[in-house]
Structure formats: C-alpha cells, structure tokens
Design a protein around this motif. Structure first.
Motif, short mmCIF file in Angstrom:
data_model
loop_
_atom_site.label_atom_id
_atom_site.label_comp_id
_atom_site.label_asym_id
_atom_site.label_seq_id
_atom_site.Cartn_x
_atom_site.Cartn_y
_atom_site.Cartn_z
N THR A 86 0.82 -1.20 0.00
CA THR A 86 0.00 0.00 0.00
C THR A 86 0.86 1.26 0.00
OG1 THR A 86 -0.09 0.20 2.41
CG2 THR A 86 -1.75 -1.21 1.35
N GLU A 87 0.18 2.38 -0.14
CA GLU A 87 0.79 3.67 0.14
C GLU A 87 1.17 3.72 1.63
OE1 GLU A 87 -2.27 6.64 -0.33
OE2 GLU A 87 -3.74 5.34 0.62
N VAL A 88 1.92 4.72 2.02
CA VAL A 88 2.25 4.90 3.45
C VAL A 88 0.96 5.15 4.21
CG1 VAL A 88 3.47 6.35 5.10
CG2 VAL A 88 4.57 5.75 2.94
N LEU A 89 0.71 4.34 5.26
CA LEU A 89 -0.53 4.41 6.02
C LEU A 89 -0.37 5.13 7.35
CD1 LEU A 89 -1.77 0.76 5.41
CD2 LEU A 89 -2.45 2.82 4.18
N GLY A 90 0.81 5.08 7.91
CA GLY A 90 1.04 5.75 9.19
C GLY A 90 0.82 4.82 10.37
N ASP A 91 1.38 5.22 11.52
CA ASP A 91 1.34 4.38 12.72
C ASP A 91 -0.08 4.16 13.24
OD1 ASP A 91 4.06 3.93 12.83
OD2 ASP A 91 4.46 5.69 14.08
N GLU A 92 -0.88 5.21 13.30
CA GLU A 92 -2.19 5.11 13.94
C GLU A 92 -3.09 4.11 13.23
OE1 GLU A 92 -6.02 7.92 15.14
OE2 GLU A 92 -4.13 8.85 14.54
N LEU A 93 -3.13 4.16 11.90
CA LEU A 93 -3.99 3.26 11.15
C LEU A 93 -3.49 1.82 11.25
CD1 LEU A 93 -6.44 3.02 9.36
CD2 LEU A 93 -5.02 3.61 7.38
N LEU A 94 -2.18 1.61 11.17
CA LEU A 94 -1.65 0.26 11.25
C LEU A 94 -1.82 -0.34 12.64
CD1 LEU A 94 1.54 0.45 8.99
CD2 LEU A 94 -0.59 -0.78 8.55
N ARG A 95 -1.79 0.50 13.66
CA ARG A 95 -2.02 -0.02 15.02
C ARG A 95 -3.44 -0.56 15.18
NH1 ARG A 95 1.61 4.02 17.16
NH2 ARG A 95 -0.10 5.53 17.18
N LEU A 153 1.45 -1.52 4.37
CA LEU A 153 1.05 -2.92 4.50
C LEU A 153 1.56 -3.69 3.29
CD1 LEU A 153 -0.72 -5.11 6.01
CD2 LEU A 153 -2.50 -4.55 4.32
N VAL A 154 2.23 -4.82 3.55
CA VAL A 154 2.61 -5.77 2.50
C VAL A 154 1.65 -6.95 2.61
CG1 VAL A 154 4.46 -7.21 1.56
CG2 VAL A 154 5.03 -5.09 2.78
N PHE A 155 0.93 -7.27 1.53
CA PHE A 155 -0.13 -8.28 1.59
C PHE A 155 -0.03 -9.16 0.36
CE2 PHE A 155 -4.41 -9.99 1.32
CZ PHE A 155 -4.79 -10.15 2.65
N GLY A 156 0.16 -10.47 0.57
CA GLY A 156 0.36 -11.36 -0.57
C GLY A 156 -0.40 -12.65 -0.45
N GLY A 157 -0.30 -13.47 -1.49
CA GLY A 157 -0.93 -14.78 -1.50
C GLY A 157 -0.97 -15.34 -2.90
N ARG A 158 -1.42 -16.58 -3.02
CA ARG A 158 -1.61 -17.20 -4.33
C ARG A 158 -3.00 -16.83 -4.81
NH1 ARG A 158 1.61 -20.43 -1.37
NH2 ARG A 158 3.70 -20.54 -2.23
N LEU A 164 -10.68 -8.14 5.09
CA LEU A 164 -10.11 -8.51 6.39
C LEU A 164 -10.02 -7.32 7.33
CD1 LEU A 164 -7.08 -10.91 5.74
CD2 LEU A 164 -9.22 -11.45 6.90
N PHE A 165 -9.65 -6.18 6.77
CA PHE A 165 -9.37 -4.99 7.58
C PHE A 165 -10.17 -3.80 7.04
CE2 PHE A 165 -5.23 -7.37 7.52
CZ PHE A 165 -5.32 -7.88 8.81
N PRO A 166 -11.42 -3.65 7.43
CA PRO A 166 -12.25 -2.55 6.92
C PRO A 166 -11.62 -1.16 7.07
CG PRO A 166 -13.61 -4.15 8.03
CD PRO A 166 -12.20 -4.57 8.27
N PRO A 167 -10.83 -0.86 8.13
CA PRO A 167 -10.22 0.47 8.18
C PRO A 167 -9.29 0.78 7.00
CG PRO A 167 -10.13 -0.57 10.35
CD PRO A 167 -10.58 -1.62 9.38
N LEU A 168 -8.87 -0.30 6.27
CA LEU A 168 -7.97 -0.08 5.13
C LEU A 168 -8.71 -0.10 3.80
CD1 LEU A 168 -4.92 -2.34 6.14
CD2 LEU A 168 -5.42 0.01 6.79
N SER A 169 -10.03 -0.01 3.83
CA SER A 169 -10.80 -0.15 2.60
C SER A 169 -10.50 0.95 1.57
CB SER A 169 -12.30 -0.16 2.92
OG SER A 169 -12.69 1.05 3.56
N LYS A 170 -10.03 2.08 2.04
CA LYS A 170 -9.71 3.17 1.10
C LYS A 170 -8.22 3.30 0.83
CE LYS A 170 -13.78 5.91 2.33
NZ LYS A 170 -14.28 7.22 2.85
N ALA A 171 -7.43 2.36 1.37
CA ALA A 171 -5.98 2.43 1.17
C ALA A 171 -5.63 2.19 -0.29
CB ALA A 171 -5.28 1.41 2.06
#
Length: 425
Positions: free
Chosen positions: A260-269, A296-301, A326-333
């Motif tokens: 993702t783009e840089v999300l910052g500490d607060e959102l990732l916490r 966030l680094v997010f991968g899979g097959r 999985l993570f609704p707070p990141l829906s706009k990331a």
C-alpha cells in the motif's frame, strides 16, 4: 499503481558487478545471483576460493527480490503432518534448520553491516476457520514438546489483541519469526560478496553446460565460457537454460503481492497492533506484514497462474479486495506497488540440496526460502570447500514429476483442487 517489486524499487544500487571479462577458469562457478548463490559466493570468497557468479538478469531480480518479506522459523507444512510423513527425528531436524537459518540471516546483517530493517517480531499462523484451530492445537502440543518450548497457542480473544479483524479464530505464535527489507538485504549481501572477492556477472545467462570429468564443467554464456572445478546450481525455478533434470522436478507457482501507500502508525495499530508477520491457515491463504515506512505488505496465491503483467494486475485487484475485507479500516488504502514472483515448489514442499551427475545444487524452497536460501548458501559453500557437510536436505532419490517437463500445464487444476479443499475444510 506500479507493477514492480517494492523491494527492488526501493533498494540501493548494486555496485559490485565485475568490470572485467569472464575469466577462463574458477574454482567454483555459481549459477544464479539470488540469496543462495550470493550467500555461497560470499562464504567461498571468505575462504579464499575463487568464485564466479553467473546471473541471467540483475542480481536479486527473481524470487529473492520478489517475495513477501518474511524471514520465519518453521517448515512449510503443518509440523504434525511432517512428523507423520518423516518421523519426529527428521521433522525436528528440518525445523531446527529453519531456526538456525533465521539466526544466520541476523548474524550476516551484523557481520556485513547490512542496513535492511531486520527485526525479530514473531510470526503468527492464523486460524481462518474455527475448524482449523484444532490442527493448530495439535501442532502446538507436538512442537512445544519437541522443537519449540516457547511456542504459544492463542485463543479467539487473544488473537483479537494481535490482529484487528473478526475473521480469525485463534493462532500459533512462533516468537523467532522475523522480517526485513528484501531488496536492501539482497543488494547488501551481493556488495559484501564482491568486497570479499567474489566475481559477480549480471546478464550472463548460462546457455551450455558440459561435464568434463568428476565435478569439472565447461559453462557457456553468450559472453564467453569458463571452466569450473565445481558448479553450484542456485537457479530457483528457472525454466530457461540447459537444466532439464532440475526442471522436471521443480514446479514454478505464482505468488502475488501488493504494497500500500504509506498508512502511518495510527492506522496500522488498528489492524496489526503487535506488528508481527502473519500467515493464514487456508491452502490458498494470505500472508502479510508492515514495512519500516509504515505500509502494508499483503500477498498470496491469488490465482494459480504464472507471473506476468496481466496476471499480476488481476491478482493485485484480488489481493486489494482481500485486505479490505479482512481490515475494513484499510478499505480506502491505495495500492502503490503490485507484483508477482515464481515459487520453486517441490512435490512435498521440502527443499532439495546435494549433488547430481557432478553438479551441486540447492533448490526447491517452496515459499519458505528467504532464510533457508541464505543459510544453504553457507552450507553449500562449506560442502564445496570440503570443510563440513551440514546439509539437511540431501535425499536418496528425487523422482521427476510424472508427465511434467518444465511447463506447469496443471496449475489451473491444482487451483481448483485447493479451492475445493478450502471450502470443505
């Protein structure tokens, strides 16, 4: 969104490529400029062995620079299943090899002063279904008795303190899991190997390989040829080059990643408050972690397909939808980087290393290669230099896959099979 590896795009330049033309002879020629090959070259050069590395593209341009950034203990399979197939003594040996491999990566970052954001943070395997928790419990009980007394089983309430999602039903915490910036580590490792005297030649694809006698081979490239007293194959799942014996035993399987783009500490916490590495329990599951600059680094097959720009882009959309669910707070990331890479898979998902018809090799890490490839570079260097043999992956036989000659025609069928297993588990 850039269709390129975040690790490669944000790594420093490799400055250690050999300037002179290819020499006529070397004690050892290493084919492949990824973690295995460069680690072997570093250790051979440290021992005073003349070593040449031949890489078809850029150094660290394939699996070593295109993975999910995890550096974890533990084998690819469920440990209880591995004990059932290999016996507790052999399974424990394999597990401890991965533990030693993580320690060796950490050691190298200190010895060679590689600035790569390495840290031990712990790894959690997440139960994606309530039915999966029983398997994690069985593995926890066995591993705690045999190989890892510090391992922890986390229930549903505990996992909510670890991961900000309602989709998981518990987890297994292995405390020595780690992570790092793969591009920074890879380039740092390659520059270190060159400083110690290894001759590294990017864009020198091997086009011919002729056994002269014993371990001696004539190795041909478009830029010339070289005679090696010994040759180490460290090519991963390469489908190119004169290596048909290996290509019938390694299956290239695509794995895909977004950053993702840089999300910052607060959102990732909110989503990953303990900031570890994570992998889900599904056969077609996901793996994720954060970066030092708070992405966030997010991968899979995401798809059972080979990696190419079209496949990578389609997989990127699947992965973005997956992490948003999985993570609704990141829906706009916003996704900043998206790429794919090929995993060198063996039939039993265990690495293979040893000697075949005068060629030494270490291959088939099956998606758990970051730590093991670096460690096996050292192990194979010691073997080639006739110091010690600590190789845990030598097997009496390595049969070819029936009906397989290097082109993975069966990947779509495999994808359907594993999707069905996930639905029924």
């Amino acid at each position: 969104m850039k269709l390129e590896s975040f690790w490669q795009a944000t790594a420093p330049a490799f400055t250690g490529a050999a300037k002179e033309s290819l020499p006529s002879q070397a004690d050892v020629v290493v084919i492949g400029g990824g973690f295995t090959g460069i680690s072997a070259a570093l250790n051979l050069a440290r021992s005073g062995v003349s070593v040449v590395v031949l890489e078809s593209g850029e150094v660290m341009s394939q699996a070593s620079g295109r993975n999910g950034g995890h550096c974890n203990t533990g084998v690819a399979q469920n440990f209880a299943s591995l004990v059932a197939s290999q016996g507790v003594e052999q399974a424990s040996r394999f597990y401890r090899a991965y533990d030693e491999a993580v320690s060796y990566v950490e050691q190298l970052t200190h010895e060679e002063q590689i600035d790569c954001d390495f840290r031990l943070c712990g790894k959690i395997k997440l139960a994606s279904k309530a039915s999966h928790f029983a398997g994690l419990r069985e593995a926890w009980e066995l591993m705690r008795r045999t190989v890892d007394p510090e391992i922890e089983l986390l229930g549903k309430e505990e996992i909510h303190r670890e991961v900000g999602s309602n989709d998981f039903h518990g987890g297994l915490l292995q405390k020595r899991g780690g992570q790092m910036h793969m591009g920074k580590f890879g380039v740092g490792l390659a520059n270190a190997a060159a400083r110690h005297g290894a001759k590294i030649y990017p864009h020198h694809a091997v086009t011919g390989l002729e056994r002269l006698d014993g371990y001696r081979h004539r190795v041909q490239t478009a830029q010339g040829e070289i005679v090696a007293d010994k040759v180490l194959m460290a090519t991963g799942c390469s489908t190119e080059g004169p290596f048909p014996w290996f290509q019938r035993r390694i299956v290239p399987v695509g794995s895909f990643i977004v950053v993702t783009e840089v999300l910052g500490d607060e959102l990732l916490r909110q989503v990953l408050p303990q900031d570890r590495t994570y992998v889900t329990s599904m056969n077609l599951g996901n793996y994720f972690r954060t970066t030092a600059d708070r992405r966030l680094v997010f991968g899979g097959r995401a798809r059972f397909a080979v990696s190419n720009p079209t496949s990578d882009s389609r997989s990127g959309e699947i992965l973005r939808n997956a992490f948003s669910t999985l993570f609704p707070p990141l829906s706009k990331a916003r996704v900043a980087y998206c790429w794919g890479g090929m995993v060198d898979m063996t039939a039993d998902r265990l690495p293979r290393a040893g000697e075949q018809d005068g060629l030494f090799y270490s291959l088939g890490y099956s998606g758990h290669g970051t730590q093991m490839s670096v460690w096996m570079g050292r192990v194979m260097a010691d073997l080639l230099a006739e110091k010690t043999n600590q190789n845990p992956w030598q097997r009496e036989t390595w049969p070819a896959l029936p009906g397989y000659h290097g082109k993975p025609w069966f990947l779509p069928l495999a994808g359907l099979y594993y999707k069905a297993k996930d639905r029924l588990s």
